[in-house]
Design an enzyme around this catalytic site. Structure first.
Site, mmCIF file in Angstrom:
data_model
loop_
_atom_site.group_PDB
_atom_site.id
_atom_site.type_symbol
_atom_site.label_atom_id
_atom_site.label_comp_id
_atom_site.label_asym_id
_atom_site.label_seq_id
_atom_site.Cartn_x
_atom_site.Cartn_y
_atom_site.Cartn_z
ATOM 1 N N LYS A 144 0.862 -1.192 0.000
ATOM 2 C CA LYS A 144 0.000 0.000 0.000
ATOM 3 C C LYS A 144 0.895 1.238 0.000
ATOM 4 O O LYS A 144 1.918 1.258 0.687
ATOM 5 C CB LYS A 144 -0.866 -0.052 1.263
ATOM 6 C CG LYS A 144 -1.988 0.955 1.358
ATOM 7 C CD LYS A 144 -2.811 0.642 2.610
ATOM 8 C CE LYS A 144 -3.997 1.547 2.769
ATOM 9 N NZ LYS A 144 -4.836 1.163 3.948
ATOM 10 N N SER A 195 -9.500 0.674 2.942
ATOM 11 C CA SER A 195 -8.731 1.578 2.103
ATOM 12 C C SER A 195 -7.584 0.885 1.365
ATOM 13 O O SER A 195 -6.936 1.491 0.514
ATOM 14 C CB SER A 195 -8.147 2.705 2.964
ATOM 15 O OG SER A 195 -7.269 2.185 3.959
ATOM 16 N N SER A 251 -9.692 -1.774 7.077
ATOM 17 C CA SER A 251 -9.123 -1.499 5.765
ATOM 18 C C SER A 251 -8.320 -2.636 5.154
ATOM 19 O O SER A 251 -7.939 -2.569 3.990
ATOM 20 C CB SER A 251 -8.251 -0.237 5.820
ATOM 21 O OG SER A 251 -9.062 0.909 5.923
#
Length: 455
Positions: free
Chosen positions: A79, A155, A179
């Protein structure tokens, strides 16, 4: 050799046995990434030169007979809130593009590289990790590989989608309120949110300090256990990282679950969801031969308190930019941060007091139960751009409600695996396997048992 369907452990074994070189593996995966990323939009940065350089060094070491690690030659991505040496840490934002490049890798990346894994890029996310959809106004949406008209979740949507689409065997994400678990469920892969503080967050761009975790996405339980083992360990660069010694899981995965007491979360966790999400839990309960139902008290208040703490801590961190350049935020993120900035201090204090009480109540439950199962999300992946949906005849907003079942658990830092429920000709779902703090082995063992029966 067709390698995109192999899990990380199988791939590493082939590289170590010199059936295929690390350079060949890296080349095949990077070719596939470059082919597929235009339609999937998982990667915001592709590290082609760095990846090949690392692969070249690994091949030389392997030829010399050196031990290069359990993840030798396995490509992975992170990420884009993880620091990567020489790369600007975007955290999904436009504002961060003005920052200087990171001077060193995040601790988690260093550990994975030391175990032989090859970093190939950074992945798309909701801005500053504040969202459940990965529809980013700066870098575009990351669609669901199972249906490109639908969301991947967030996310850490880029991280989940990259693994689901076989762009990499595993990836890293972060989890504040769900997330990791939400996109893992919607994309049909394994997602692990460890105990709060179990894995070092050093070198990551934090969202909510008292709630943030890092964890992984994989397509097999043994990969998850191997990655978790590599990432464990004390780190003085992260003040919340535990001093407890690592609890290695890989070699104990198949020890069985006969001694474990497993229960289904009732009440709050059986409401506000599509029938399919609840049926997925029933399926897992039957496979585990459990009929016990337990109640987690005040879970709805835990979710509300988690929202208050998240909004307050997140908005406080970005307060200066909210005042001086609000137009440079993703509008959805900006509006949530602005709402958080107006929450009274007394609410935050009360939420933290409730947090201590709630932790004690759940601790009592784990005196009687080893593992709890619950839905991961209340629904399958919704359509890109969709704002509302109907559940049980009630119209609800999608973004805040995707974390309905995840928020009350990360609120007190419990370890959770989202186990993928893959359904023929239907979108995937996920079921959460939940344990007491530092009991990751138990949920991984349950996941391994289920994987043998279902996947």
């Amino acid at each position: 050799m067709n390698i995109d369907s192999l899990d990380a452990i199988s791939l590493s074994q082939r590289v170590n046995n010199q059936e295929i070189t690390a350079i060949e593996v890296t080349g095949q995966f990077l070719d596939y990434v470059e082919q597929q990323n235009p339609r999937l939009n998982c990667f915001t940065t592709i590290l082609k030169n760095q990846a090949f350089e690392q692969a070249k060094i690994l091949d030389i070491r392997i030829a010399k007979g050196e031990d290069t690690g359990v993840l030798t030659g396995v490509p992975f991505a992170v990420k884009n809130l993880f620091d990567i040496e020489g790369i600007i840490t975007l955290a999904g934002s436009k504002i961060n593009k003005e920052n200087s490049p990171a001077t060193e890798d995040a601790t988690a990346i260093k550990k994975l590289k030391a175990a032989g894994a090859i970093l190939v890029g950074a992945l798309n996310m909701d801005e500053y990790a504040y969202g459940f959809v990965t529809e980013n106004s700066h870098y575009g949406a990351t669609p669901n590989p199972h249906d490109l008209s639908r969301i991947s979740g967030g996310s850490s949507g880029g991280s989940a989608a990259a693994v689901a689409a076989s762009l990499v065997p595993f990836s890293l994400g972060s989890d504040t309120n769900g997330s990791i678990r939400v996109p893992a469920a919607l994309c049909g892969v394994f997602g692990l949110k460890p105990t709060y503080g179990r894995l070092s967050r050093a070198g990551t761009f934090l969202f909510s300090n008292s709630l943030d975790h890092i964890g992984g996405f994989t397509r097999s339980v043994r990969d998850m256990a191997a990655i978790f083992d590599v990432l464990q360990g004390e780190d003085q660069d992260d003040p919340v990282c535990t001093y407890l010694p690592p609890q290695l899981c890989f070699d104990k995965l198949n020890d069985g679950i006969d001694g474990l007491t497993i229960a289904v979360a009732g009440d709050y966790f059986q409401e506000g969801a599509e029938t399919a999400a609840l049926e997925a839990v029933e399926t897992i309960a039957k496979l585990l031969n459990t009929k016990e139902i337990i109640s987690i008290p005040e879970a709805h208040r835990a979710r509300a308190a988690a929202y208050i703490i998240t909004a307050c801590e997140g908005s406080n961190f970005h307060l200066e930019n909210l005042r001086s350049r609000p137009q440079d935020f993703d509008p959805a993120t900006r509006d949530r941060f602005l709402a958080g900035a107006f929450i009274p201090n007394t609410w935050y204090i009360q939420a933290q007091r409730f947090r201590r009480w709630y932790r004690d109540q759940v601790k009592e439950i784990f005196q009687k139960v080893d593992v709890i199962i619950a839905p991961t999300t209340p629904c399958v992946a919704t359509t890109l751009g969709q704002e509302k949906m109907m559940i049980n005849g009630e119209e609800i907003l999608i973004r805040p409600n995707l974390g309905r079942f995840t928020q009350p658990l990360s609120f007190i830092g419990l370890p959770v695996v989202s186990f993928p429920i893959l359904r023929a000709n239907k979108l995937p779902l996920g079921v959460q396997l939940i344990a007491a703090p530092y009991q990751e082995l138990k949920i991984l063992q349950v996941a391994a048992c289920l994987e043998e029966k279902l996947i």
